[in-house]
Design a protein around this motif. Structure first.
Motif: not given
Length: 84
Positions: A21-23, A26-27, A72-74, A79-80
């Motif tokens: 969901q977080e990724l 963030q697009g 965390t997801a954030q 990192d990505l």
């Protein structure tokens, strides 16, 4: 990079719904590990469990693999972003 959307493709372990969901927010173009178009994948995010890693034995990719254990997801999204 997805040919259709132009967004980076990230293969994410199915157990990591909050990361997915977080990724997406963030697009990133997020796919499950089992459905990943490996020639297009920019990175792989795994839960780090022995079962998950065993499922990846036959996968051949030059994309970096990120172990999500303890992050965390954030943090994973950050990192990505740094890999872009």
């Amino acid at each position: 990079m997805s040919r259709a959307t132009g967004k980076p493709v990230v293969a994410v372990d199915e157990d990591l719904a909050p990361v997915r969901q977080e990724l997406e927010a963030q697009g990133f173009d997020v796919v499950g590990i089992g459905e990943a178009p490996w020639e297009q994948v920019s990175a792989v995010v795994v839960s780090g469990s022995a079962n998950n890693l065993a499922q990846m034995e036959d996968i051949h990719t030059k994309a970096p693999v990120i172990d999500a254990r303890g992050k965390t997801a954030q943090e994973i999204a950050r990192d990505l972003q740094e890999l872009r």
